[in-house]
Design an enzyme around this catalytic site. Structure first.
Site, PDB file in Angstrom:
ATOM      1  N   ASN A 403       8.064  -0.470  10.623  1.00 37.44           N
ATOM      2  CA  ASN A 403       7.288   0.134   9.358  1.00 37.44           C
ATOM      3  C   ASN A 403       8.026   1.166   8.492  1.00 37.44           C
ATOM      4  O   ASN A 403       8.719   1.927   9.251  1.00 37.44           O
ATOM      5  CB  ASN A 403       5.954   0.733   9.611  1.00 37.44           C
ATOM      6  CG  ASN A 403       5.345   1.354   8.273  1.00 37.44           C
ATOM      7  OD1 ASN A 403       4.901   0.480   7.737  1.00 37.44           O
ATOM      8  ND2 ASN A 403       5.236   2.652   8.264  1.00 37.44           N
ATOM      9  N   GLU A 404       8.535   0.640   7.370  1.00 39.66           N
ATOM     10  CA  GLU A 404       9.168   1.617   6.445  1.00 39.66           C
ATOM     11  C   GLU A 404      10.637   2.049   6.918  1.00 39.66           C
ATOM     12  O   GLU A 404      10.973   3.102   6.720  1.00 39.66           O
ATOM     13  CB  GLU A 404       8.523   2.846   6.031  1.00 39.66           C
ATOM     14  CG  GLU A 404       7.084   2.551   5.198  1.00 39.66           C
ATOM     15  CD  GLU A 404       6.311   3.650   4.834  1.00 39.66           C
ATOM     16  OE1 GLU A 404       6.614   4.682   5.383  1.00 39.66           O
ATOM     17  OE2 GLU A 404       5.136   3.381   4.116  1.00 39.66           O
TER      18      GLU A 404
END
Length: 832
Positions: A403-404
């Protein structure tokens, strides 16, 4: 196998010790050495309250647990195990002073064999046969571990999921995997299905014998549909042990989550043990450049997100609390959930299977960059554990790899090609471990071609752009990937903050070629380009309008796989100290204690099959405007028609049209006059009538700058006291739009029920629509004094506490008695 939860009789010490001997030294020294141990019940985290302390960073370090267990393994050559469903973030397990095992990773399950160490500890005379067990958890920051401290969630410490004592015979089942295949699956049934059972053994003593296996398959109603018996020599690794044909199996779906069960009984010379697994038949497909299909039919994925976080207990949620939360999510009408940003409790996955919620589950490689060999090994280990432990759940469709991952900060280097190579390695590993599911990531544009399903960053109307940009932003992203899925959208909203006119500063928003992505620093509340997250009102009113726009748009996006709002519940975070409730991510549609906000009912009006009606503004006791001014009364409902009554007089019937924004056309314009009013809505659907009603005061008197606070108390039936502060101008007129920070304090008996991360459970909080409250436990008597300090600030909802200016002014306010018969108290309120 015999399994029991070890919930009680644990003692806890938060702090570092020199080693395991210090856990037990007081026993030897007859309490001359005292460490303040506290009796606790598992699950438990030592960060239950401090993550929401507005005045300091939450504790990260060691926390110890100890117990003296009475063990009685019924198997002559059996093994005694401690099965951890999750503990954070590093865990060392000791039997007396002997270190038995260690585990790195706060979210996956692990098992520790204490058999031999327990036998030695039983010889310690002063413990009279009981076995002293100590557990050291540590959530200290280490750069070469995941998740990053830059993540938008707390890294809890403690044994915050259930701990089980397990007895197994000399040879037992370590793991059972169930694989299903289908022929001509569509709708609710398939022409035929096949089930293959694979198993791993636990055989630490390297016994060399044959074992008997009895395998049984059952339908959801308990009818047995398959059985097999065999005798096999002990094997190594994973092995297929049975295969069954199932004619015309019922399919698992979000509307009818049909589950089958598989039991495997293994008998060895030492005894027998049974392993039970649930599974389901279903197919899914992310159509290339198209929608999502479940069992051959298009399904719009309507989702939300979940963090393992709750008021007062942090990550240490009980099974009852988890079930309450998951049931609320399903009752909202959701059919999908992303478990952010880590493997979650087996209880959550079981409930997703049971309730019919499709799942994206991911490892906590979240922000920060990419570390060295140990860092990468932890990612690989946690991905392997997540897939192996949650393999059988039909609800799971996507394994999240990160994530990210474009968010650099933890290292003095950032190599996109290195991240790409490692992402590809994880992608390959996921498919080797599980060929039947897909991989996914969110927000890492330079890796979007590696994985199967990609979600870009689209925050139209919050971090960038305006919410009417939503559909165009999604379509642009959709055209640049094979499989598009929109994860994370929403807006921070302070519970009970309402406005008469939602944020109208859209003209100030700089539309950088329609960009709606969140960029590093956009979450900050100062600096950067104009954006709603910085300049908006953080009201429930705005949030409901944004939701309304998104959901009505999604109905017409026939190419859309789905989208998931971030996040179902407000949750604690170390990176948001300036929120209206400090250290709280406030994008939830329910509060941190599961109290629904108005937004919950907007979702229901679009998604729920059960008839509902909700008048907007249940937590808006005061509305304001000019005498006789036309005001909009909004209703959210999934009924075709709704009739509204104001003070007993019908304002007419409106028909619902989902594309008639806002409120799907269920809005009435009516003149309001000063005083009390009563609203009642009546909706009918499929012969079922539902109603909703509320009362409010309409204020026509205009007000100036807030100049004073009035403090009142209300004794509640459960023994608590609600203390509320309200803002007034110099003429004593209520200021319903005041948004200054206030700080509650208490002297004498009793205590504030604070650090909960809720609108009435936070001692430092912004006024919401001119008022703020907190619960007090009076301990049977009135506190000597309750104080409120008001930090006057000209800024928006996110203004720094340091922004307050002006001379110190002192007011006195009369507070009603908390308990009947107690005298009225005068309380000093300091305003800065």
């Amino acid at each position: 196998m015999i399994k029991q939860r070890l919930n009680e009789q644990w003692e806890h010490y938060r702090g570092s010790l020199g080693g395991p001997w210090e856990v037990w030294r007081a026993d030897k020294l007859h309490n001359h050495y005292n460490v303040p141990w506290k009796l606790v019940t598992l699950p438990h985290t030592y960060n239950g309250y401090d993550v929401m302390d507005p005045d300091g960073k939450y504790y990260q370090g060691q926390g110890w647990y100890r117990n003296k267990l009475e063990l009685s393994n019924p198997y002559p050559k059996g093994r005694t195990l401690l099965h951890f469903e999750g503990a954070g973030q590093r865990t060392d397990v000791y039997v007396y002073t002997e270190k038995v095992d260690s585990h790195l990773g706060g979210y996956d399950e692990f098992t520790v064999d204490i058999t031999d160490a327990a036998a030695r500890a039983k010889e310690i005379e002063r413990y009279a046969g009981r076995v002293p067990v100590a557990i050291a958890c540590d959530n200290s920051r280490e750069l070469e571990t995941i998740p990053s401290d830059a993540s938008d969630f707390n890294l809890y410490g403690g044994v915050y999921r259930y701990l089980n004592l397990v007895y197994v015979p000399q040879v037992s089942l370590a793991q059972v995997h169930v694989d299903t295949t289908l022929q001509d699956a569509a709708g609710s049934r398939a022409a035929g299905g096949q089930v293959k059972i694979h198993a791993k053994l636990y055989n630490p003593s390297c016994a060399n014998e044959t074992v008997k296996l009895v395998i049984a398959l059952k339908q959801q109603d308990g009818v047995q549909i398959g059985q097999a018996e065999m005798i096999l020599p002990i094997w190594q690794g994973e092995q297929e042990i049975a295969c069954f044909d199932v004619p015309a199996p019922s399919l698992w779906s979000t509307e009818a989550p049909h589950l089958y069960s598989c039991s495997v009984t293994l008998t060895c010379e030492d005894g027998a043990t049974t392993h039970n697994e649930c599974f389901g038949f279903r197919t899914f497909e992310f159509v290339k450049h198209g929608p999502f299909k479940l069992n051959g039919e298009r399904l719009l994925l309507r989702g939300t997100h979940r963090h393992e976080d709750h008021a007062a207990v942090g990550a240490a949620m009980s099974e009852a609390l988890i079930r309450e939360e998951m049931t609320l999510i399903k009752a909202m009408g959701a059919n999908f959930i992303r478990l952010g940003h880590y493997q979650q409790s087996r209880i959550v996955l079981d409930l997703c299977d049971e309730l019919g919620l499709l799942v994206w589950e991911e490892i906590p490689w979240c922000r920060g960059g990419l570390g060295g060999p140990a860092y990468r090994k932890q990612c690989i280990d946690m991905l392997t554990a997540m897939i192996e432990q949650h393999y059988n759940h039909p609800s799971v469709i996507l394994w999240g790899l990160g994530n990210e991952n474009d968010w650099e900060c933890d290292f003095d280097y950032f190599d996109q090609q290195d991240i790409r190579a490692f992402m590809a390695e994880l992608h390959t590993l996921a498919h080797e471990l599980d060929a039947g599911r897909l991989t996914a990531i969110r927000r890492c544009e330079f890796c979007k071609d590696i994985i199967d399903v990609y979600s870009p960053s689209i925050w139209a109307g919050w971090y960038r752009g305006i919410y009417t940009d939503y559909e165009a932003s999604c379509l642009t992203a959709f055209e640049h990937v094979d499989s598009f899925f929109h994860m994370e959208w929403g807006a921070d909203n302070l519970p009970t903050r309402h406005v008469e006119k939602p944020f109208t500063g859209f003209k100030q928003m700089k539309k950088s070629e329609g960009a709606t992505d969140e960029r590093d620093g956009d979450y900050l509340l100062t600096g950067g380009e104009p954006r709603v997250s910085r300049d908006g009102d953080w009201s429930e009113t705005y949030f409901c309008e944004m939701i309304d726009w998104y959901l009505k748009s999604q109905e017409n996006m026939d190419w859309l796989t789905g989208a998931a709002q971030w996040s179902f519940k407000d949750f604690s975070t170390p990176v948001r100290p300036d929120s209206p409730i400090p250290y709280l991510n406030m994008k939830g549609i329910v509060e941190r204690d599961l109290t629904p906000k108005e937004a919950y009912y907007v979702f229901q009006s679009y998604w729920s099959e059960k008839v509902m009606v909700r008048i907007y503004g249940h937590t808006m006791p005061v509305r304001w405007g000019a005498e006789g001014e036309l005001k909009t009364i909004k209703i959210y409902s999934n009924a075709a028609e709704v009739e509204l009554f104001l003070d007993g007089i019908s304002l007419g019937v409106k028909r619902r049209d989902s594309q008639n924004f806002p409120c799907a056309g269920l809005r009435w314009e009516t003149a309001l006059h000063a005083g009390e009013h009563h609203l009642r809505a009546v909706a009918v659907r499929d012969g079922v009538t539902v109603t909703d009603e509320l009362r409010f005061t309409y204020q026509t008197a205009s007000w100036g700058e807030p100049a004073q606070l009035e403090l009142t108390t209300e004794a509640l039936a459960d023994g608590r006291v609600l203390v509320e502060a309200r803002a007034y101008d110099a003429n004593g007129v209520f200021c319903p739009d005041s948004a200054a920070f206030v700080r509650f304090g208490l002297a004498g008996d009793g205590k504030l029920l604070d650090n909960l991360g809720t609108i009435r459970g936070s001692r430092l909080v912004q006024l919401a629509s001119g008022r703020a409250g907190i619960y007090v436990d009076p301990y049977g008597g009135l506190p000597a004094a309750i104080t409120v300090r008001d930090f006057v600030s000209a800024g928006g909802p996110a203004s720094s506490l340091a922004a307050g200016s002006g001379d110190k002014r002192t007011y006195t306010s009369v507070v009603s008695a908390i308990c009947e018969g107690m005298p009225t108290r005068t309380v000093v309120i300091e305003t800065f």
